[in-house]
Motif scaffolding. Structure first.
Motif, PDB file in Angstrom:
ATOM      1  N   THR A 164       0.845  -1.088   0.121  1.00 19.68           N
ATOM      2  CA  THR A 164       0.129  -0.034  -0.005  1.00 19.68           C
ATOM      3  C   THR A 164       0.744   1.169   0.033  1.00 19.68           C
ATOM      4  N   TRP A 165       1.913   1.179   0.639  1.00 16.44           N
ATOM      5  CA  TRP A 165       2.772   2.542   0.460  1.00 16.44           C
ATOM      6  C   TRP A 165       3.264   2.551  -1.182  1.00 16.44           C
ATOM      7  N   THR A 166       3.621   1.574  -1.609  1.00 19.68           N
ATOM      8  CA  THR A 166       4.054   1.974  -3.286  1.00 19.68           C
ATOM      9  C   THR A 166       3.063   2.451  -3.951  1.00 19.68           C
ATOM     10  N   VAL A 167       1.732   2.149  -3.485  1.00 21.87           N
ATOM     11  CA  VAL A 167       0.794   3.006  -4.360  1.00 21.87           C
ATOM     12  C   VAL A 167       0.025   4.111  -3.764  1.00 21.87           C
TER      13      VAL A 167
ATOM     14  N   ILE B 143       0.875  13.322   2.897  1.00 21.18           N
ATOM     15  CA  ILE B 143       0.262  14.179   1.648  1.00 21.18           C
ATOM     16  C   ILE B 143       1.084  13.823   0.391  1.00 21.18           C
ATOM     17  N   LEU B 144       2.372  13.780   0.495  1.00 22.53           N
ATOM     18  CA  LEU B 144       3.453  13.110  -0.589  1.00 22.53           C
ATOM     19  C   LEU B 144       2.798  11.734  -1.237  1.00 22.53           C
ATOM     20  N   LEU B 145       2.391  10.825  -0.082  1.00 19.06           N
ATOM     21  CA  LEU B 145       1.970   9.637  -0.756  1.00 19.06           C
ATOM     22  C   LEU B 145       0.691   9.674  -1.448  1.00 19.06           C
ATOM     23  N   GLN B 146      -0.261  10.588  -0.921  1.00 22.68           N
ATOM     24  CA  GLN B 146      -1.385  10.823  -1.701  1.00 22.68           C
ATOM     25  C   GLN B 146      -1.067  11.491  -3.049  1.00 22.68           C
ATOM     26  N   PHE B 147      -0.278  12.556  -3.032  1.00 23.61           N
ATOM     27  CA  PHE B 147       0.122  12.934  -4.550  1.00 23.61           C
ATOM     28  C   PHE B 147       0.769  12.028  -5.430  1.00 23.61           C
ATOM     29  N   TRP B 148       1.626  11.116  -4.750  1.00 24.36           N
ATOM     30  CA  TRP B 148       2.158  10.007  -5.593  1.00 24.36           C
ATOM     31  C   TRP B 148       0.875   8.832  -6.050  1.00 24.36           C
TER      32      TRP B 148
ATOM     33  N   VAL C 140      -2.169  10.007  -6.882  1.00 24.76           N
ATOM     34  CA  VAL C 140      -2.837  10.557  -7.784  1.00 24.76           C
ATOM     35  C   VAL C 140      -2.101  10.422  -9.259  1.00 24.76           C
ATOM     36  N   LEU C 141      -0.735  10.440  -9.057  1.00 24.98           N
ATOM     37  CA  LEU C 141       0.306  10.551 -10.254  1.00 24.98           C
ATOM     38  C   LEU C 141      -0.053   9.194 -10.922  1.00 24.98           C
ATOM     39  N   LEU C 142      -0.118   7.972 -10.204  1.00 24.30           N
ATOM     40  CA  LEU C 142      -0.300   6.602 -10.531  1.00 24.30           C
ATOM     41  C   LEU C 142      -1.748   6.640 -11.263  1.00 24.30           C
ATOM     42  N   ILE C 143      -2.642   7.177 -10.609  1.00 25.15           N
ATOM     43  CA  ILE C 143      -3.858   6.780 -11.365  1.00 25.15           C
ATOM     44  C   ILE C 143      -4.157   7.850 -12.751  1.00 25.15           C
ATOM     45  N   ALA C 144      -3.302   8.852 -12.502  1.00 26.93           N
ATOM     46  CA  ALA C 144      -3.507   9.914 -13.746  1.00 26.93           C
ATOM     47  C   ALA C 144      -2.682   9.069 -15.015  1.00 26.93           C
ATOM     48  N   ALA C 145      -1.660   8.390 -14.762  1.00 29.21           N
ATOM     49  CA  ALA C 145      -0.828   7.816 -15.597  1.00 29.21           C
ATOM     50  C   ALA C 145      -1.781   6.353 -16.013  1.00 29.21           C
ATOM     51  N   SER C 146      -2.216   5.834 -15.308  1.00 27.04           N
ATOM     52  CA  SER C 146      -3.193   4.765 -15.715  1.00 27.04           C
ATOM     53  C   SER C 146      -4.451   4.981 -16.353  1.00 27.04           C
TER      54      SER C 146
ATOM     55  N   LYS D 183     -10.981   1.703  -6.151  1.00 31.44           N
ATOM     56  CA  LYS D 183     -10.710   1.107  -4.996  1.00 31.44           C
ATOM     57  C   LYS D 183      -9.681   2.295  -4.483  1.00 31.44           C
ATOM     58  N   MET D 184      -8.730   2.574  -5.411  1.00 32.94           N
ATOM     59  CA  MET D 184      -7.529   3.664  -4.646  1.00 32.94           C
ATOM     60  C   MET D 184      -8.140   4.963  -4.331  1.00 32.94           C
ATOM     61  N   VAL D 185      -9.210   5.268  -5.419  1.00 33.75           N
ATOM     62  CA  VAL D 185      -9.888   6.673  -5.112  1.00 33.75           C
ATOM     63  C   VAL D 185     -10.761   6.616  -3.578  1.00 33.75           C
TER      64      VAL D 185
END
Length: 449
Positions: free
Chosen positions: A38-41, A53-58, A60-66, A103-105
């Motif tokens: 869960t840390w990695t996502v 907050i940095l983990l949440q930004f990461w 969001v980046l993964l979701i946008a790339a997907s 699920k991530m959202v």
């Protein structure tokens, strides 16, 4: 009658503070793979920190790339719209990625809620707050009662651990297969072509027109690779944290209900003095109220988000089974890959139905435990409490799939039957009709332009 308030202030709980801290640390350690995944996502399942907050930004980046990778799948679908075996894999991947993103959202919208639920499960909070252990602390039944409840909770944690390891292994195998296969093919083609004019292979089947025939030159290869790698990783690890969290919380509920059933069965034991049995039963009723509140909270947390999982998994199972049946005659590599895909992605429905069935079965034992104790030889007040709880506990707990059905083994069987029907009917009849309809819409749009 003894002064129970004085007794409660003097006697210890089920665990001493040091034992409770060690137990919580041990339980977190048993699910360490899930916490790291869960840390990695991009979300933290342990104590909140300033870096969340940095983990949440990461995340969001993964979701946008997907989401950006859906363009490549859309182009592949349009280009090979008549080749059903070729596009079935990309369709199932899009469905799987959609489930992971939802699920991530959901995680991002309520991170504190999941952290509190997990902490309560790892610390056995409801057992720590149970008044029963204070009441029986000086009685002969205290030691065997505690040992039996500890064995129940340990069995539940063993089940959690086994399901976690299998799920992690299945997801890792399919992720490594997709990524390593594309990497080896690209390295081989790069070694036999002096110029970067060969067609690259991405981790997930997709098509980026004008970009994929330029070899591994920047940025034509690297940008699609980032998009498809993020998509692939979310398909596996994006869902692992959410699904394993459900396993942990559901199995914890099973352990609580089994422990409560054993407490009720011991209420008329010869080790419990006659004058304390009414108060003993009241403590069991207080614990029942806590378990009922936990079951309701667990059901409300997962019931609506799971409907998306069930609907998309119906089509994923059908497409995967269809591709496996086609691949047996054409490509055993595809069949093996789809088998691995089914072992990972298809296991998600098994998680919810299997653990949901255990949850419902443990709940059904509670009214039986009230009835099976030797209530007929007890006082009138004790019998009145038993009568009240038999009527109240007849409404058993269950985990729902929105308002449609319940998470159970019959539901799993229904999903398997419907997926088989999709496998046999959709590709050859309905899907062909849908293709012609979609093709006509695109042709009409081109003519209009």
């Amino acid at each position: 009658m003894p002064d129970f308030e004085a007794i409660s202030s003097q006697l210890v709980k089920m665990y001493t503070p040091s034992e409770a801290a060690a137990l919580e640390k041990l339980n977190y350690y048993k699910i360490r793979e899930m916490i790291r995944a869960t840390w990695t996502v991009g979300y933290n399942m342990k104590k909140p920190t300033r870096w969340d907050i940095l983990l949440q930004f990461w995340s969001v980046l993964l979701i946008a790339a997907s989401l950006a990778s859906f363009y490549g799948h859309y182009q592949l679908f349009i280009r090979f719209i008549h080749d059903i075996p070729r596009i079935s894999e990309t369709i199932s991947t899009v469905f799987q990625c959609t489930m992971a993103i939802m699920k991530m959202v959901y995680f991002l919208l309520a991170p504190r809620k999941f952290y509190v639920l997990l902490r309560r499960a790892c610390s056995h909070e409801m057992l720590l707050n149970c008044e029963l252990f204070r009441l029986v602390a000086d009685l002969p039944i205290a030691r065997p009662l505690r040992q039996h409840i500890e064995s129940i909770m340990n069995r539940c944690w063993i089940s959690k651990r086994r399901q976690l390891l299998y799920y992690l292994f299945a997801c890792s195998c399919i992720l490594i297969n997709y990524f390593v296969t594309s990497l080896v093919i690209n390295l081989y083609r790069s070694s036999i072509h002096e110029q970067n004019n060969f067609e690259v292979v991405l981790p997930i089947p997709s098509l980026y027109p004008g970009w994929m025939d330029k070899g591994i030159t920047f940025p034509y290869f690297h940008i699609p690779l980032i998009f498809e790698t993020a998509n692939l990783y979310l398909c596996g690890m994006g869902t692992l944290g959410f699904d394993v969290l459900f396993i942990v919380l559901c199995q914890h509920g099973v352990g609580l209900m089994q422990s409560l059933s054993h407490m009720i069965e011991c209420s008329t034991s010869s080790l419990v003095p006659q004058e304390l049995r009414v108060e003993y039963m009241r403590c069991c009723i207080y614990q029942y109220q806590r378990v009922a509140a936990y079951a309701l909270e667990l059901n409300n947390t997962f019931r609506h988000i799971i409907i998306i999982q069930f609907l998309l998994s119906l089509f994923c199972w059908g497409l995967i089974l269809f591709q496996m049946s086609v691949g047996i005659a054409t490509s055993m590599t595809t069949t093996l890959r789809m088998f691995m895909y089914l072992a990972a992605g298809g296991y998600q429905i098994v998680i919810y139905c299997y653990n949901g069935q255990l949850f419902a079965t443990a709940s059904e034992r509670i009214p039986k435990a009230f009835y099976d104790c030797l209530w007929y030889a007890e006082s009138r007040e004790f019998r009145q409490l038993i009568r009240m709880m038999i009527m109240r506990s007849n409404q058993t707990f269950s985990l729902d799939v929105s308002w449609f059905t319940k998470m159970s083994l019959p539901t799993l069987l229904s999903v398997s039957v419907i997926s088989s029907l999709i496998c046999h009917c959709l590709p050859f009849h309905l899907f062909t009709l849908a293709i012609h309809r979609v093709e006509g819409i695109f042709q009409y749009g081109k003519n209009s332009v």
